[in-house]
Design an enzyme around this catalytic site. Sequence first.
Site, short mmCIF file in Angstrom:
data_model
loop_
_atom_site.label_atom_id
_atom_site.label_comp_id
_atom_site.label_asym_id
_atom_site.label_seq_id
_atom_site.Cartn_x
_atom_site.Cartn_y
_atom_site.Cartn_z
N CYS A 195 7.85 -6.72 14.47
CA CYS A 195 7.36 -6.00 15.69
C CYS A 195 6.03 -6.36 16.38
O CYS A 195 5.23 -6.39 15.49
CB CYS A 195 7.26 -4.48 15.44
N GLU B 76 0.96 -0.97 0.01
CA GLU B 76 -0.08 0.04 -0.14
C GLU B 76 0.89 1.27 0.06
O GLU B 76 1.90 1.34 0.54
CB GLU B 76 -0.75 -0.10 1.11
N CYS C 118 2.82 -4.20 15.15
CA CYS C 118 2.41 -3.96 13.61
C CYS C 118 2.12 -4.92 12.87
O CYS C 118 2.43 -6.14 12.93
CB CYS C 118 3.99 -3.52 13.30
N CYS D 55 -0.87 4.31 10.51
CA CYS D 55 0.34 3.43 10.52
C CYS D 55 0.02 2.06 11.08
O CYS D 55 -0.62 1.95 11.76
CB CYS D 55 1.17 4.14 11.59
N CYS E 71 3.31 8.16 1.54
CA CYS E 71 3.79 6.93 2.57
C CYS E 71 3.88 5.95 1.69
O CYS E 71 3.11 5.33 1.30
CB CYS E 71 2.95 6.71 3.64
N CYS F 134 7.02 -7.92 6.11
CA CYS F 134 8.20 -7.53 6.95
C CYS F 134 8.82 -8.63 7.84
O CYS F 134 8.02 -9.32 8.47
CB CYS F 134 8.12 -6.19 7.62
N1 SAH Z 1 9.82 -0.41 8.91
C1 SAH Z 1 9.74 0.82 9.40
C2 SAH Z 1 9.04 1.76 8.30
C3 SAH Z 1 7.51 1.06 8.56
S1 SAH Z 1 6.67 1.32 9.78
C4 SAH Z 1 9.86 1.24 10.92
O1 SAH Z 1 9.36 0.44 11.42
O2 SAH Z 1 10.23 2.06 11.21
C5 SAH Z 1 6.10 3.02 10.17
C6 SAH Z 1 5.91 3.33 11.56
O3 SAH Z 1 4.59 2.92 11.97
C7 SAH Z 1 6.92 3.01 12.53
O4 SAH Z 1 7.45 3.89 13.36
C8 SAH Z 1 6.27 1.72 13.10
O5 SAH Z 1 6.61 1.72 14.54
C9 SAH Z 1 4.77 2.30 13.15
N2 SAH Z 1 3.64 1.46 13.58
C10 SAH Z 1 3.56 0.26 13.15
N3 SAH Z 1 2.50 -0.38 13.62
C11 SAH Z 1 1.83 0.47 14.26
C12 SAH Z 1 0.65 0.69 14.91
N4 SAH Z 1 -0.16 -0.60 14.95
N5 SAH Z 1 0.19 1.76 15.38
C13 SAH Z 1 0.84 2.87 15.18
N6 SAH Z 1 2.28 2.70 14.61
C14 SAH Z 1 2.66 1.77 14.00
FE1 SF4 Z 2 8.62 -4.08 10.13
FE2 SF4 Z 2 6.43 -3.19 11.21
FE3 SF4 Z 2 8.59 -3.48 12.72
FE4 SF4 Z 2 8.25 -1.46 10.75
S1 SF4 Z 2 7.05 -1.54 12.56
S2 SF4 Z 2 10.13 -3.07 11.11
S3 SF4 Z 2 7.21 -2.50 9.21
S4 SF4 Z 2 7.27 -5.21 11.74
#
Ligand code: SAH
Ligand code: SF4
Length: 392
Positions: A116, A92, A119, A346, A105, A112
Site C-alpha cells: 500500500c 513489532e 504504509c 499505525c 497490536c 508485507c
Molecule cells: N495489513 C492489514 C493490517 C495491518 S495495517 C491491513 O492493511 O489492514 C493496519 C492498519 O494501519 C490498516 O488499516 C492500514 O491501512 C493502516 N495504515 C498503514 N499505514 C498507515 C499510515 N502510514 N498511517 C495511518 N494508517 C496506516
Molecule cells: Fe500490508 Fe501495510 Fe497494506 Fe496492511 S497497509 S496490507 S501492512 S502494505
Amino acid sequence: MTAVNLLDFDLDALAAYCEQLGEKRFRATQLFRWIHQKGARDFAQMSDLAKSLRDKLASRAEIRPLPVISEHVSADGTIKWLFDVGGGNAVESVFIPEDDRGTLCVSSQAGCAVGCRFCSTGHQGFSRNLSTGEIVAQLWFAEHALRARFKTAERVISNVVMMGMGEPLQNYAALVPALRTMLDDHGYGLSRRRVTVSTSGVVPMIDRLRKDCPVALAVSLHAPTDPLRDELVPINRKYPIKELLEACQRYLEAAPRDFITFEYCMLDGVNDSDAQARELLALVGERGPAGRVPCKFNLIPFNPFPASGLKRSGAARVQAFAQVLIDGGLVTTVRKTRGDDIDAACGQLAGEVQDRTNAATRMAGARQRAKMVPIAVQAPGGSDIHNEGTSR
Ligand code: SAH
Ligand code: SF4
C-alpha cells in the site's frame, strides 16, 4: 534435531503432540495452561505434570520466545516492543492501555507483499511469513511481561488487533491456530468480539475465516472508487470493491459483531473530500454495489514517512469528512494517535527499513565483539526500558 516449539500449537495440535508421547488430552490442557496462562517456560516448574512427562518434554520441546531487540515506553503509556525474527528482520508489537481495556497490536509477517502506498511496511516489501509460534510469542511475552510490570496476576491484555506488520490473511495457515490459542479458555480466553483481524481485502480468505474462525473483522478501505483504491491498495486490482463488499456481507452472517469496521487512512487531497465521503455513503448504502453493508468507519489520520510523498489531512478536514459520514447515518470515529513519541502509530511499525538494518548490524557486531548470545528476554520480566521520546 531442533526442539519442537510448543507455541506453534493450538490446544488440539498440542493434544495430538501429547498423544504421540503417549499422554492423555487432559495433560495437554494442563500443559497449555502452564504455557499461556502462567507464562511458564521451564518444564521443571510444571508441578502437576508427572516427572517422566516433564523430562520427555525437556528433551524434545521448548517454549521459544522471540528475542526482544528493544522496548519503548511512550509518555501516554503505550509500549512498543521490537522483536528479532532472524535474518536481519524485526517485527513489532504495541500495547495500548485504555481505561476499560488493554489492546495488543500484533504482527503477522516480516514486511508485507501488498505494498500500500501510504504504509511503511508496504514500502519495505515482503520478507517472510511468521509462524504460529512467532505470532503467539508476541502475546505470550507481552501479557506476562505486563503482569510482572504491573505486579498483577490478573489478565492485562483484553483485546488483540492483527494490525501490526503484515497482511494476516496472506499468512492464513499460521494465523488461524494463533487466533484459536488467543480465544481458547485454557489459553488467553479472549472473546471473539475482542480479537480483530484487519485486512486489505483478501476476498477468498475472508470467506475461509468466516468458516474456520470468525472473529471481528476490520477492512482497510481507504478509497470510495476502484481507480483510486487500485492506486492506494494494489490488491484491489485483484479483488475490487464490489467483491470485497460482498465478502463483507457474507462474513457478517457468521461474525461475532453485526458490523464491519472500515478503516480509512486520511490522505490530504487524495481521499479526504466531502464528495468522497458522500461516495462512501453511497457505496455502503442500500443502492451500493452490494446493498447496505452494516458498518462503522474508523478514520485514521495518516502517519507520514518520507518515502510516501503523501501528507496527513488537516484536523478540520478529518472532522468535516467524519461529519458527512455521521450525517449520513454511519457510526464514525477518528482514531486517536497513540505512542506518537515512540513511532508506534499505525503504518510506522518497525520504523524505517534503514534503521532496522542498522539495528540488526549493530546487534550482530556487539554480539561478536562481546561474544554474547542473542538477547533472549524471558517472560515474565522485561528488558531495560529505553524511554526515548523522539521528537518528530
Ligand atoms: N495489513 C492489514 C493490517 C495491518 S495495517 C491491513 O492493511 O489492514 C493496519 C492498519 O494501519 C490498516 O488499516 C492500514 O491501512 C493502516 N495504515 C498503514 N499505514 C498507515 C499510515 N502510514 N498511517 C495511518 N494508517 C496506516
Ligand atoms: Fe500490508 Fe501495510 Fe497494506 Fe496492511 S497497509 S496490507 S501492512 S502494505
